[in-house]
Design an enzyme around this catalytic site. Sequence first.
Site, PDB file in Angstrom:
ATOM      1  N   ARG A  45       0.832  -1.210   0.000  1.00  0.00           N
ATOM      2  CA  ARG A  45       0.000   0.000   0.000  1.00  0.00           C
ATOM      3  C   ARG A  45       0.865   1.259   0.000  1.00  0.00           C
ATOM      4  O   ARG A  45       0.935   1.971  -0.988  1.00  0.00           O
ATOM      5  CB  ARG A  45      -0.955  -0.037   1.214  1.00  0.00           C
ATOM      6  CG  ARG A  45      -2.079   0.992   1.154  1.00  0.00           C
ATOM      7  CD  ARG A  45      -1.681   2.386   1.539  1.00  0.00           C
ATOM      8  NE  ARG A  45      -1.080   2.472   2.871  1.00  0.00           N
ATOM      9  CZ  ARG A  45      -0.489   3.566   3.339  1.00  0.00           C
ATOM     10  NH1 ARG A  45      -0.402   4.656   2.595  1.00  0.00           N
ATOM     11  NH2 ARG A  45       0.062   3.584   4.544  1.00  0.00           N
ATOM     12  N   HIS A  76       9.168   6.761   7.875  1.00  0.00           N
ATOM     13  CA  HIS A  76       9.726   6.853   6.515  1.00  0.00           C
ATOM     14  C   HIS A  76      11.209   7.158   6.679  1.00  0.00           C
ATOM     15  O   HIS A  76      11.636   7.686   7.700  1.00  0.00           O
ATOM     16  CB  HIS A  76       8.976   7.916   5.705  1.00  0.00           C
ATOM     17  CG  HIS A  76       7.615   7.424   5.263  1.00  0.00           C
ATOM     18  ND1 HIS A  76       7.361   6.996   3.991  1.00  0.00           N
ATOM     19  CD2 HIS A  76       6.459   7.263   5.950  1.00  0.00           C
ATOM     20  CE1 HIS A  76       6.093   6.593   3.902  1.00  0.00           C
ATOM     21  NE2 HIS A  76       5.521   6.745   5.088  1.00  0.00           N
ATOM     22  N   CYS A 115       4.718   9.109   0.010  1.00  0.00           N
ATOM     23  CA  CYS A 115       3.318   9.534   0.011  1.00  0.00           C
ATOM     24  C   CYS A 115       3.151  10.553  -1.101  1.00  0.00           C
ATOM     25  O   CYS A 115       3.920  11.515  -1.188  1.00  0.00           O
ATOM     26  CB  CYS A 115       2.939  10.156   1.353  1.00  0.00           C
ATOM     27  SG  CYS A 115       1.251  10.811   1.337  1.00  0.00           S
TER      28      CYS A 115
HETATM   29  P1  HMG Z   1     -12.771  14.883  -2.112  1.00  0.00           P
HETATM   30  O1  HMG Z   1     -12.394  15.308  -3.498  1.00  0.00           O
HETATM   31  O2  HMG Z   1     -13.055  15.937  -1.103  1.00  0.00           O
HETATM   32  O3  HMG Z   1     -13.945  13.798  -2.105  1.00  0.00           O
HETATM   33  O4  HMG Z   1     -11.576  13.966  -1.578  1.00  0.00           O
HETATM   34  P2  HMG Z   1     -15.452  13.884  -2.487  1.00  0.00           P
HETATM   35  O5  HMG Z   1     -16.210  13.160  -1.430  1.00  0.00           O
HETATM   36  O6  HMG Z   1     -15.831  15.303  -2.828  1.00  0.00           O
HETATM   37  O7  HMG Z   1     -15.510  13.010  -3.829  1.00  0.00           O
HETATM   38  C1  HMG Z   1     -14.846  13.419  -5.006  1.00  0.00           C
HETATM   39  C2  HMG Z   1     -14.795  12.267  -5.995  1.00  0.00           C
HETATM   40  O8  HMG Z   1     -14.028  11.182  -5.434  1.00  0.00           O
HETATM   41  C3  HMG Z   1     -16.155  11.673  -6.303  1.00  0.00           C
HETATM   42  O9  HMG Z   1     -16.095  11.183  -7.626  1.00  0.00           O
HETATM   43  C4  HMG Z   1     -16.273  10.515  -5.366  1.00  0.00           C
HETATM   44  O10 HMG Z   1     -17.104   9.500  -5.849  1.00  0.00           O
HETATM   45  C5  HMG Z   1     -14.838  10.008  -5.326  1.00  0.00           C
HETATM   46  P3  HMG Z   1     -16.749  12.000  -8.868  1.00  0.00           P
HETATM   47  O11 HMG Z   1     -18.160  12.211  -8.488  1.00  0.00           O
HETATM   48  O12 HMG Z   1     -15.957  13.291  -8.940  1.00  0.00           O
HETATM   49  O13 HMG Z   1     -16.513  11.083 -10.019  1.00  0.00           O
HETATM   50  N1  HMG Z   1     -14.533   9.341  -4.070  1.00  0.00           N
HETATM   51  C6  HMG Z   1     -14.099   8.064  -3.973  1.00  0.00           C
HETATM   52  N2  HMG Z   1     -13.837   7.130  -4.906  1.00  0.00           N
HETATM   53  C7  HMG Z   1     -13.424   5.927  -4.465  1.00  0.00           C
HETATM   54  N3  HMG Z   1     -13.230   5.630  -3.162  1.00  0.00           N
HETATM   55  C8  HMG Z   1     -13.466   6.549  -2.213  1.00  0.00           C
HETATM   56  C9  HMG Z   1     -13.918   7.819  -2.608  1.00  0.00           C
HETATM   57  N4  HMG Z   1     -14.258   8.930  -1.915  1.00  0.00           N
HETATM   58  C10 HMG Z   1     -14.630   9.848  -2.827  1.00  0.00           C
HETATM   59  N5  HMG Z   1     -13.262   6.242  -0.917  1.00  0.00           N
HETATM   60  C11 HMG Z   1     -10.940  12.033  -0.287  1.00  0.00           C
HETATM   61  C12 HMG Z   1     -11.611  13.408  -0.281  1.00  0.00           C
HETATM   62  C13 HMG Z   1     -10.722  11.657   1.170  1.00  0.00           C
HETATM   63  C14 HMG Z   1     -11.866  11.054  -0.979  1.00  0.00           C
HETATM   64  C15 HMG Z   1      -9.605  12.133  -1.063  1.00  0.00           C
HETATM   65  O14 HMG Z   1      -8.891  13.215  -0.572  1.00  0.00           O
HETATM   66  C16 HMG Z   1      -8.774  10.887  -0.946  1.00  0.00           C
HETATM   67  O15 HMG Z   1      -9.147   9.824  -1.426  1.00  0.00           O
HETATM   68  N6  HMG Z   1      -7.583  11.006  -0.306  1.00  0.00           N
HETATM   69  C17 HMG Z   1      -6.707   9.857  -0.070  1.00  0.00           C
HETATM   70  C18 HMG Z   1      -5.282  10.290  -0.166  1.00  0.00           C
HETATM   71  C19 HMG Z   1      -4.383   9.119   0.100  1.00  0.00           C
HETATM   72  O16 HMG Z   1      -4.763   7.966  -0.056  1.00  0.00           O
HETATM   73  N7  HMG Z   1      -3.131   9.434   0.502  1.00  0.00           N
HETATM   74  C20 HMG Z   1      -2.154   8.399   0.785  1.00  0.00           C
HETATM   75  C21 HMG Z   1      -2.464   7.596   1.993  1.00  0.00           C
HETATM   76  S1  HMG Z   1      -2.098   8.434   3.540  1.00  0.00           S
HETATM   77  C22 HMG Z   1      -0.436   8.065   3.803  1.00  0.00           C
HETATM   78  O17 HMG Z   1       0.221   7.558   2.937  1.00  0.00           O
HETATM   79  C23 HMG Z   1       0.125   8.308   5.188  1.00  0.00           C
HETATM   80  C24 HMG Z   1       0.338   7.015   5.973  1.00  0.00           C
HETATM   81  O18 HMG Z   1       1.211   6.129   5.291  1.00  0.00           O
HETATM   82  C25 HMG Z   1       0.935   7.315   7.367  1.00  0.00           C
HETATM   83  C26 HMG Z   1       2.172   8.216   7.282  1.00  0.00           C
HETATM   84  O19 HMG Z   1       3.127   7.913   6.570  1.00  0.00           O
HETATM   85  O20 HMG Z   1       2.134   9.213   8.017  1.00  0.00           O
HETATM   86  C27 HMG Z   1      -0.984   6.290   6.215  1.00  0.00           C
HETATM   87 MG    MG Z   2       3.341   6.258   5.277  1.00  0.00          MG
END
Ligand code: HMG
Ligand code: MG
Length: 306
Positions: A15, A209, A240
């Site tokens: 992931r 990281h 990320c």
């Molecule tokens: P948004 O644009 O505010 O969402 O994003 P929304 O609710 O307005 O929806 C916009 C569009 O996204 C819509 O589609 C939704 O259907 C779709 P459209 O109508 O435009 O075609 N959508 C989704 N599609 C699939 N699955 C979903 C989903 N939700 C909405 N769950 C949102 C808000 C949270 C969705 C977005 O910002 C997002 O997905 N962010 C994720 C970012 C991410 O994954 N980052 C990496 C992971 S975090 C990380 O790596 C840190 C970690 O490792 C720890 C560390 O290192 O510190 C964990």
């Molecule tokens: Mg991470």
Amino acid sequence: MRFPERVRIVEVGPRDGLQNEAATVPLDVKVELVDRLAATGLASIEAGAFVSPKWVPRMADSAAVYGRIARRPETAYPALVPNMQGLEAAFAAGVAEIAIFVSASDGFSLKNIACTRAESLERLAPVAEAAIAAGLRVRGYVSCIAGCPYDGDVPPADVAMMANALAGMGCYEVSLGDTIGIGTAGQIRDVIDRVAAQLAREAIAMHFHDTYGQGVANVLAGLEEGISVFDSSVAGLGGCPYAPGARGNVATEDVLYLLHGLGIETGVDFGAVAETGGWISDRLGRANASRAGSAHLAKSGDGDGR
Ligand code: HMG
Ligand code: MG
């Protein structure tokens, strides 16, 4: 110094690693990676994310990954979930454990999940509640525990506040993420101490990281603080997409080499993880970022099983 006798590794390469790859990774390779990792004895493997594919295109095939991996009863395969839509997708994919994630800083929160810290807690409370009601296990992440790429310094009190909020939602464990790999050992110990003032150390995991090469040193700092769960990624894959310049997670092989050298049990076969790290690095056409894994592979099969 008394270290824990046993440590649990949460493998996040499929992931946290693959979410950040420049090239598309074929589904077959993702599935084989997860299955190979499970065969090494790793008890927990984060295998995908049900996030918006517009935000993180590399995780768009997570449902297919969960549909194809050979799930072992003794292995947990948590998936990242950012909202109710993600939880529905995780349910549909038959996921038994989810990870919800927030940031200790507003800057990263806005860039990563398009809302403030306070809004993220409001959004995730019903997600955790519904997941727990359906019998899923819920893990929590707090990002930017040692600094934020947008806001700079992050007070340990803010980390503690977010970690507490996640624990209050029912997360069985909260993983503290140094997302940009900036922290050093003393700072990490201070953050753990602050969080541990309110949360049992057994419920705290660390997620480093390796951007500044401090990953293994920070794992040692965590051990010294009584932490016994660490996230890492095979071959040091990762980064990320919303943390510019962030490198991969500390490599699983490097963490295992440290732990086994200290006589700490993990239940994981170091040599098998090193082989997997070599294999996935070849498949992705990138250098193996694990020092211990590369050294082991250079000895061409002359491993000592650590
Ligand atoms: P948004 O644009 O505010 O969402 O994003 P929304 O609710 O307005 O929806 C916009 C569009 O996204 C819509 O589609 C939704 O259907 C779709 P459209 O109508 O435009 O075609 N959508 C989704 N599609 C699939 N699955 C979903 C989903 N939700 C909405 N769950 C949102 C808000 C949270 C969705 C977005 O910002 C997002 O997905 N962010 C994720 C970012 C991410 O994954 N980052 C990496 C992971 S975090 C990380 O790596 C840190 C970690 O490792 C720890 C560390 O290192 O510190 C964990
Ligand atoms: Mg991470």
